[in-house]
Structures are given as C-alpha cells and as structure tokens.
Design an enzyme around this catalytic site. Structure first.
Site, PDB file in Angstrom:
ATOM      1  CG  ASP A  68       7.846  30.300   5.009  1.00  0.00           C
ATOM      2  OD1 ASP A  68       7.702  31.131   5.932  1.00  0.00           O
ATOM      3  OD2 ASP A  68       6.994  29.437   4.729  1.00  0.00           O
TER       4      ASP A  68
ATOM      5  CG  HIS B 280       6.728  25.883   7.660  1.00  0.00           C
ATOM      6  ND1 HIS B 280       7.293  24.654   7.854  1.00  0.00           N
ATOM      7  CD2 HIS B 280       5.917  25.745   6.577  1.00  0.00           C
ATOM      8  CE1 HIS B 280       6.859  23.804   6.945  1.00  0.00           C
ATOM      9  NE2 HIS B 280       6.013  24.460   6.141  1.00  0.00           N
ATOM     10  CB  THR B 281       4.051  32.003   7.868  1.00  0.00           C
ATOM     11  OG1 THR B 281       2.738  32.502   8.046  1.00  0.00           O
ATOM     12  CG2 THR B 281       4.887  33.043   7.123  1.00  0.00           C
ATOM     13  CB  ALA B 282       4.888  30.177   2.301  1.00  0.00           C
ATOM     14  CE1 TYR B 283      -0.713  26.401   7.054  1.00  0.00           C
ATOM     15  CE2 TYR B 283       1.620  26.868   7.336  1.00  0.00           C
ATOM     16  CZ  TYR B 283       0.388  26.569   7.881  1.00  0.00           C
ATOM     17  OH  TYR B 283       0.234  26.460   9.233  1.00  0.00           O
TER      18      TYR B 283
ATOM     19  CD  GLU C 108      10.437  24.343   9.687  1.00  0.00           C
ATOM     20  OE1 GLU C 108       9.211  24.190   9.637  1.00  0.00           O
ATOM     21  OE2 GLU C 108      11.101  24.854   8.774  1.00  0.00           O
TER      22      GLU C 108
ATOM     23  CB  THR D 144       8.458  28.688   0.056  1.00  0.00           C
ATOM     24  OG1 THR D 144       8.450  28.380  -1.336  1.00  0.00           O
ATOM     25  CG2 THR D 144       8.785  30.156   0.255  1.00  0.00           C
ATOM     26  N   GLY D 145       9.977  25.403   0.463  1.00  0.00           N
ATOM     27  CA  GLY D 145       9.645  23.981   0.389  1.00  0.00           C
ATOM     28  C   GLY D 145       9.783  23.305   1.745  1.00  0.00           C
ATOM     29  NE  ARG D 146       7.553  19.923   4.571  1.00  0.00           N
ATOM     30  CZ  ARG D 146       6.466  20.582   4.176  1.00  0.00           C
ATOM     31  NH1 ARG D 146       6.590  21.811   3.668  1.00  0.00           N
ATOM     32  NH2 ARG D 146       5.273  20.040   4.285  1.00  0.00           N
TER      33      ARG D 146
ATOM     34  CB  ILE E 148       3.868  25.028  -4.956  1.00  0.00           C
ATOM     35  CG1 ILE E 148       2.724  24.719  -3.985  1.00  0.00           C
ATOM     36  CG2 ILE E 148       4.621  26.273  -4.513  1.00  0.00           C
ATOM     37  CD1 ILE E 148       3.163  24.353  -2.585  1.00  0.00           C
TER      38      ILE E 148
END
Length: 325
Positions: free
Chosen positions: A259, A296-299, A264, A233-235, A161
């Site tokens: 993200d 958490h929707t980047a993927y 969360e 956008t990782g964790r 990524i």
C-alpha cells in the site's frame, strides 16, 4: 480557502473536501477559528497562518527546511500532521527553530483491517485471478492458494497498528512472531533475523526513521524464506525497492502486497492515466503478476477521518493550553 471565525486560530493546509466539511462541522464544538485551504503548505502561502501559532498539514507533501523556517518566522510554534508518521518533516530541525511537530492518533483498525485483506489477497493470488476473470479466463490458477492457519506470520512493529494486526491474526489460528525494539504485547518476540528466516509472510508496521530506512535491504530480504510474502502498509522506504525487485523477479519470494512504495510521491493521490509514470522501479513492480499495489489508502475510512479531524483540533488546543498554562 475558507475561514470559520470562532476564537483560537488553526490553519489547515492540504485539506480535501471531505476533511474540510468535518473540520467546519467540529469547529463550533471546540470554539476555534479555522483557515482551510486545499493547497499544501509552502513558502508561497505562509500568510494563511494569519498569525496562528498552530497549523495542520497533510502527509502527502514533504515540507522543506526553508518552509519550516518561514513558518517559524511567521510565529508558528506547533505543526499537527494528519498522519501517524512524520517522516515528511524534519522534526529535529523544526524543534531547533522552535516548532513542535506531532502526529495524530486515529483508528488503528483502518490499517489493520486493510493489512489482513492484503495478506489474504497475496496468499490467494487475488490480483492475477481478478485480471484473468476480467478477461473472461475463468480457469483455475496453476498455483494453489495458502491458508493463514498453515503459515507463520512475522509482524515487524507492534505499536497501535501492529498490535491491532496481532489481534486479528489470533482469529486465523496462525503462528505469529514479532519484532520490536520495545516489546509491548504478549506475543512471541524474536530477533529480526530469526523472524525473517522463519516467517512465511512478513508485514511491516514500524515507523520510518533514519534507523529504519531500508530496514529490509538486500541482505535481510535474502534471509527471508523462499516463497515468502511481504506486506507493507507502513512506509515505502522501509523496503529497498531494488532488492525487493531482485527477489521477486528471481522467483525467490512468493509475492508482495504494497500500500506504500518508495518514491510514491507524485504518483499516488494523482490521476496518471494520461501522464506516463517515469519511475522504472515502480513500473517494474507493477508489471509483476504476484505484486499488488494500492495507493496509500489503508488509513482511508470514515472512522479514521473522524478521528484525524477531532484529534487535530484537540492536539492544537492542548498545545495552546500548555503555552498559556
């Protein structure tokens, strides 16, 4: 729960409707038996393994050691998590009780595209602009936006990524610095401290582990350039939220686009419109006008979902093949 009876068995836990449809569609190509449930794996539904040695789990729910032990006792030997990371599973403990845990590869472009979108939104104050426009306040902001070509971008983590993010940044003609314990690409790698002190924007793409938890802590966030932006956008737990809040509320950082957020779980992927959120840290972050939070929707793209379903089945069959080889 739904079962497709074809041959080699895989139990699919925490499976949404769109995923389930793809699993059913792909199953005949591989000759597999799928037991599908939307419930997360737990001690209460171990029987759904039905003697299968391979199961697939989602990334949204932490799997406790007690459940891992129950899975092992039921004969499960392989867990495929439908995510790149596996920080929701104690991999070392699983290995000690005879269970192999692996993530699945999926299109890195999904997260990379989203990361660039968040970068652009952050440096152009998109959230506050949209909020004002929705209230019919169409005046220009007091703060002018910035152009990426005038900025130094620091990329932490250059795996699949991170490398895809680097590829996209070349099109913006910005200066790029990178940090990774194992350099993988032809980019200017520097020490983490130097990256933080020189970058106008920092983006996180390193896996979460015991070593990287709170990678950006109070001292490291203090090393960041005044006015710098943070993209994650990782964790969520890569960042110490209290330290980030202190820097944002104090005006030291220019903003953040997140993200993923520490804590969360129980918030993202749920409808909280009628139920108050208890996390004060989360609410403080969300109240800041220069912070953009997405769930958490980047993927979450069609291509990535196809990859995840395909590679879940493929990885389970590969494991079974090695066991019988």
């Amino acid at each position: 729960m739904d079962a497709v009876d074809l041959g080699t068995g895989i139990s699919i836990y925490g499976c949404g409707q769109d995923e389930a449809g793809l699993f059913r569609e792909m199953a005949p190509r591989f000759g597999v038996t799928l037991t599908i449930t939307d419930a997360a794996v737990s001690d209460a539904n171990i029987e759904l393994t039905q003697g299968n040695r391979c199961i697939s789990v989602d990334h949204k729910t932490e799997i406790p050691k007690s459940t891992l032990r129950s899975l092992s006792e039921a004969g499960v030997m392989y867990i495929s998590t439908r995510s790149a990371g596996n920080n929701h599973i104690d991999v070392d403990f699983a290995r000690r009780i005879g269970i192999t845990v692996e993530g699945v590869a999926y299109s890195p472009d999904s997260v990379a595209d989203y990361t660039l979108m968040l970068m652009l939104m952050a440096v152009r104050s998109a959230r506050s602009t949209i909020v004002r426009a929705e209230a019919h306040d169409f005046r220009l902001s007091d703060v002018r936006g910035r152009e990426l070509r005038d900025m130094t971008i620091g990329v932490i983590g250059t795996g699949r990524i991170g490398a895809a993010v680097l590829d996209r940044l070349r099109g913006f003609s910005c200066r790029v610095l990178a940090y990774d314990r194992r350099p993988k690409t032809s980019v200017d790698y520097v020490h983490l401290d130097e990256l933080l002190s020189r970058s106008d924007l920092v983006t996180l793409h390193t896996p979460l582990s015991a070593e990287t938890r709170h990678l950006l802590n109070l001292p490291r966030i203090a090393q960041m350039k005044p006015g710098a932006f943070l993209i994650n956008t990782g964790r969520g737990s890569l960042v110490d939220t209290e330290a980030l809040l202190s820097a944002l509320e104090g005006g030291r950082l220019g903003g953040a686009a997140l993200d993923v957020v520490e804590g969360e779980e129980g918030i993202f992927y749920t409808d909280r419109r009628s139920r108050p959120i208890e996390s004060e840290l989360f609410l403080r972050l969300q109240r800041l006008p220069n912070v953009l939070i997405t769930p958490h929707t980047a993927y979450y793209t069609e291509r990535a979902l196809l990859d995840i379903v395909h590679n879940t089945i493929h990885n389970c069959l590969e494991f079974e093949g090695h066991q019988h080889g």
